[in-house]
Design a protein around this motif. Sequence first.
Motif, PDB file in Angstrom:
ATOM      1  N   MET A  98       0.811  -1.212   0.000  1.00  0.00           N
ATOM      2  CA  MET A  98       0.000   0.000   0.000  1.00  0.00           C
ATOM      3  C   MET A  98       0.850   1.270   0.000  1.00  0.00           C
ATOM      4  O   MET A  98       0.622   2.180  -0.808  1.00  0.00           O
ATOM      5  N   VAL A  99       1.836   1.355   0.912  1.00  0.00           N
ATOM      6  CA  VAL A  99       2.570   2.611   1.052  1.00  0.00           C
ATOM      7  C   VAL A  99       4.091   2.445   1.121  1.00  0.00           C
ATOM      8  O   VAL A  99       4.832   3.345   0.724  1.00  0.00           O
ATOM      9  N   GLY A 100       4.562   1.316   1.621  1.00  0.00           N
ATOM     10  CA  GLY A 100       5.986   1.176   1.885  1.00  0.00           C
ATOM     11  C   GLY A 100       6.862   1.333   0.657  1.00  0.00           C
ATOM     12  O   GLY A 100       7.852   2.074   0.669  1.00  0.00           O
ATOM     13  N   TYR A 101       6.516   0.630  -0.416  1.00  0.00           N
ATOM     14  CA  TYR A 101       7.336   0.704  -1.628  1.00  0.00           C
ATOM     15  C   TYR A 101       7.324   2.112  -2.211  1.00  0.00           C
ATOM     16  O   TYR A 101       8.348   2.590  -2.729  1.00  0.00           O
ATOM     17  N   ALA A 102       6.201   2.781  -2.133  1.00  0.00           N
ATOM     18  CA  ALA A 102       6.120   4.153  -2.649  1.00  0.00           C
ATOM     19  C   ALA A 102       7.025   5.085  -1.851  1.00  0.00           C
ATOM     20  O   ALA A 102       7.745   5.915  -2.428  1.00  0.00           O
ATOM     21  N   ASN A 109      11.487  13.302  -3.326  1.00  0.00           N
ATOM     22  CA  ASN A 109      12.575  14.234  -3.040  1.00  0.00           C
ATOM     23  C   ASN A 109      13.699  13.506  -2.308  1.00  0.00           C
ATOM     24  O   ASN A 109      13.728  12.276  -2.265  1.00  0.00           O
ATOM     25  N   ALA A 110      14.599  14.256  -1.709  1.00  0.00           N
ATOM     26  CA  ALA A 110      15.740  13.644  -1.033  1.00  0.00           C
ATOM     27  C   ALA A 110      15.347  12.902   0.238  1.00  0.00           C
ATOM     28  O   ALA A 110      16.104  12.051   0.718  1.00  0.00           O
ATOM     29  N   PHE A 111      14.151  13.187   0.763  1.00  0.00           N
ATOM     30  CA  PHE A 111      13.738  12.588   2.032  1.00  0.00           C
ATOM     31  C   PHE A 111      12.843  11.373   1.857  1.00  0.00           C
ATOM     32  O   PHE A 111      13.023  10.352   2.540  1.00  0.00           O
ATOM     33  N   ILE A 112      11.870  11.439   0.935  1.00  0.00           N
ATOM     34  CA  ILE A 112      10.866  10.389   0.848  1.00  0.00           C
ATOM     35  C   ILE A 112      10.293  10.315  -0.566  1.00  0.00           C
ATOM     36  O   ILE A 112      10.271  11.307  -1.289  1.00  0.00           O
ATOM     37  N   GLY A 113       9.851   9.123  -0.952  1.00  0.00           N
ATOM     38  CA  GLY A 113       9.157   8.959  -2.219  1.00  0.00           C
ATOM     39  C   GLY A 113       7.664   9.182  -2.041  1.00  0.00           C
ATOM     40  O   GLY A 113       7.121   8.994  -0.955  1.00  0.00           O
ATOM     41  N   TYR A 114       6.985   9.571  -3.122  1.00  0.00           N
ATOM     42  CA  TYR A 114       5.547   9.818  -2.996  1.00  0.00           C
ATOM     43  C   TYR A 114       4.804   9.461  -4.281  1.00  0.00           C
ATOM     44  O   TYR A 114       3.837  10.112  -4.673  1.00  0.00           O
ATOM     45  N   SER A 115       5.221   8.371  -4.913  1.00  0.00           N
ATOM     46  CA  SER A 115       4.486   7.855  -6.072  1.00  0.00           C
ATOM     47  C   SER A 115       4.546   6.330  -6.048  1.00  0.00           C
ATOM     48  O   SER A 115       5.455   5.741  -5.457  1.00  0.00           O
ATOM     49  N   GLY A 116       3.561   5.720  -6.694  1.00  0.00           N
ATOM     50  CA  GLY A 116       3.529   4.273  -6.748  1.00  0.00           C
ATOM     51  C   GLY A 116       2.794   3.623  -5.596  1.00  0.00           C
ATOM     52  O   GLY A 116       3.045   2.454  -5.280  1.00  0.00           O
ATOM     53  N   PHE A 117       1.880   4.347  -4.947  1.00  0.00           N
ATOM     54  CA  PHE A 117       1.108   3.774  -3.850  1.00  0.00           C
ATOM     55  C   PHE A 117       0.229   2.635  -4.380  1.00  0.00           C
ATOM     56  O   PHE A 117      -0.403   2.748  -5.427  1.00  0.00           O
ATOM     57  N   ALA A 118       0.183   1.555  -3.624  1.00  0.00           N
ATOM     58  CA  ALA A 118      -0.540   0.338  -4.023  1.00  0.00           C
ATOM     59  C   ALA A 118      -0.079  -0.138  -5.399  1.00  0.00           C
ATOM     60  O   ALA A 118      -0.856  -0.684  -6.179  1.00  0.00           O
ATOM     61  N   LEU A 119       1.213   0.084  -5.701  1.00  0.00           N
ATOM     62  CA  LEU A 119       1.852  -0.309  -6.952  1.00  0.00           C
ATOM     63  C   LEU A 119       1.220   0.358  -8.173  1.00  0.00           C
ATOM     64  O   LEU A 119       1.282  -0.164  -9.288  1.00  0.00           O
ATOM     65  N   SER A 120       0.632   1.521  -7.968  1.00  0.00           N
ATOM     66  CA  SER A 120       0.071   2.274  -9.085  1.00  0.00           C
ATOM     67  C   SER A 120       1.203   2.749  -9.993  1.00  0.00           C
ATOM     68  O   SER A 120       2.143   3.416  -9.558  1.00  0.00           O
ATOM     69  N   GLY A 121       1.105   2.394 -11.263  1.00  0.00           N
ATOM     70  CA  GLY A 121       2.138   2.772 -12.216  1.00  0.00           C
ATOM     71  C   GLY A 121       3.339   1.853 -12.220  1.00  0.00           C
ATOM     72  O   GLY A 121       4.262   2.035 -13.019  1.00  0.00           O
ATOM     73  N   VAL A 122       3.371   0.876 -11.334  1.00  0.00           N
ATOM     74  CA  VAL A 122       4.467  -0.091 -11.281  1.00  0.00           C
ATOM     75  C   VAL A 122       4.025  -1.336 -12.034  1.00  0.00           C
ATOM     76  O   VAL A 122       2.975  -1.902 -11.769  1.00  0.00           O
ATOM     77  N   GLU A 123       4.829  -1.787 -12.980  1.00  0.00           N
ATOM     78  CA  GLU A 123       4.422  -2.929 -13.783  1.00  0.00           C
ATOM     79  C   GLU A 123       5.643  -3.618 -14.369  1.00  0.00           C
ATOM     80  O   GLU A 123       6.781  -3.148 -14.236  1.00  0.00           O
ATOM     81  N   GLY A 124       5.391  -4.744 -15.019  1.00  0.00           N
ATOM     82  CA  GLY A 124       6.444  -5.459 -15.727  1.00  0.00           C
ATOM     83  C   GLY A 124       7.541  -5.965 -14.820  1.00  0.00           C
ATOM     84  O   GLY A 124       7.303  -6.552 -13.771  1.00  0.00           O
ATOM     85  N   SER A 125       8.775  -5.696 -15.238  1.00  0.00           N
ATOM     86  CA  SER A 125       9.929  -6.206 -14.506  1.00  0.00           C
ATOM     87  C   SER A 125      10.041  -5.607 -13.107  1.00  0.00           C
ATOM     88  O   SER A 125      10.728  -6.169 -12.241  1.00  0.00           O
ATOM     89  N   SER A 126       9.386  -4.490 -12.848  1.00  0.00           N
ATOM     90  CA  SER A 126       9.463  -3.850 -11.530  1.00  0.00           C
ATOM     91  C   SER A 126       8.790  -4.686 -10.450  1.00  0.00           C
ATOM     92  O   SER A 126       9.061  -4.491  -9.266  1.00  0.00           O
TER      93      SER A 126
END
Length: 527
Positions: A98-102, A109-126
Amino acid sequence: MSSIQAITNQVLELEKLLNSSRARLDLIEHNSNASIQWQQNTEENADIFFLIMMANTIFLMQGGFAFLEAGSVRSKNTTNILIKNLLDAFISGISYWMVGYAFGFGDGNAFIGYSGFALSGVEGSSYAYWFFQYVFAATAATIVSGAVAERCDFVAYLVYSSCITGFIYPVLTHWAWSSDGWLAVGFTDGPIEITYSDFAGSGIVHCAGGVAAFLAAAVMGPRIGRFDKETGNPVDIKGHSVPFAALGGFILLFGFLAFNGSSQGAISSAGDGVAVATAVKNTVLGGTGGAFLTLTLNRLKWIGDSTWSFLTTLNGCLAGMVAVCASCNQITTYGAFIIGIIGGVMYMITTWTVLKLKVDDPLDATAVHFGGGVWGVIACALFSTEFGVLYHWDKRSALQLAWQLAGLSAIITWTATLSFIMFYTLKKVSLLRVSFEFEMKGLDIPKHGEPAYPLESYGHGWGETGDALGSMVEKLRNKSPTINTKTSGSPEVDSLNKLNSSVSTINTMVQNGSTETVPEKQEQTKI
């Protein structure tokens, strides 16, 4: 006229040759592109296969933790510790999905990621990379369960496991292992570029897990009877199965080879295989150094207890493997052995310190992971053949050591602050620790209804030593003729009447060959 015709024919022939050459060139180009595409697909598939198979092996470490922790606690808490290790995998799966991978590897930014929640936009080899990072997150969370064994409330476990894998740990991985993270970006000093180096997570995984384990155990308080009330000296509380602990330990040692070797992240490019083999080789040597050191030190009466301790040796081996995680791809064989030896020393020192602080850590999770992890981050800056102080002794190596210490301080501060807030809040709302009665009697029955070793599963009814039911029936038969049920009105006589009724029931069952059990609500009588 004939000459013009001849020239025309020659032009046509040349045109045919040119077209044929073009066709051949197009075919060659097509085949070349197909070959390149095939090679790229093959390399990608090889890397995906490598990550998935290595991650599967690392996932097996959950079973290693389960057996190690089950063997190190008392039998009355075995089911409790097993279900926690089981659920670590699934709670981590939910929170990391849900949130950890995002937070860890999403764009940010340099502190934290903020995209790809619930693997949204993550596909294929990722997906393979997500699975690989997920098993690392689950490992970090499992470290804590051993430190709070036999007294942690189940609700508290659900909360801290979710928070660690969903936020605390992912932010650290973003700092050090994503392209945007401030530790990974580092800084430049003229032509010198400095970045944080932690190949397999001595700091990110193990030091962070050890810090969280220590804070959890400290806030929760020791188990009942762990420290003598008058002298304050520790009282040894033995686990119920050394073989279980040994099986878990061997599984963890096996998993560590994949844990460190797979951190290369790929196998298809030139040099990948050598890097993986180097990491595995150094992991073995690091564990060997830690095991040898702790085995020897524990034999010395002014340091240990003058025995060849299996459990101490096992923990020393694990601490040595933890210590080489940060640098296992860039150190020599003797360097790995020395790092492992000092990792064993750190384990012994940390164990002694934790006991002096009156903190109860049944699995020595703090000593293994924090002690070995801290030393591993520092050792990378000392023993690395690329930039280590012991090999180069220059400005580059000094700056690398400083950045390693800065990263280590940040990891400890971040994890300690959030862990303390989390565990202290749980304590204040009375969700951190089980009740006195549950802790004394064990958690398996009241919390899970599944004792790991139910009494009714032992014995076969043929009167051998250890046959609980047969012995009980025989004793009741011997006592039944002396019971006087004619008088009533006193508690003693009423108790005897109940006992006589129990004897009659059991006698009838035995005579009839009945397999039915006495009703669970029947009261037991004390004489």
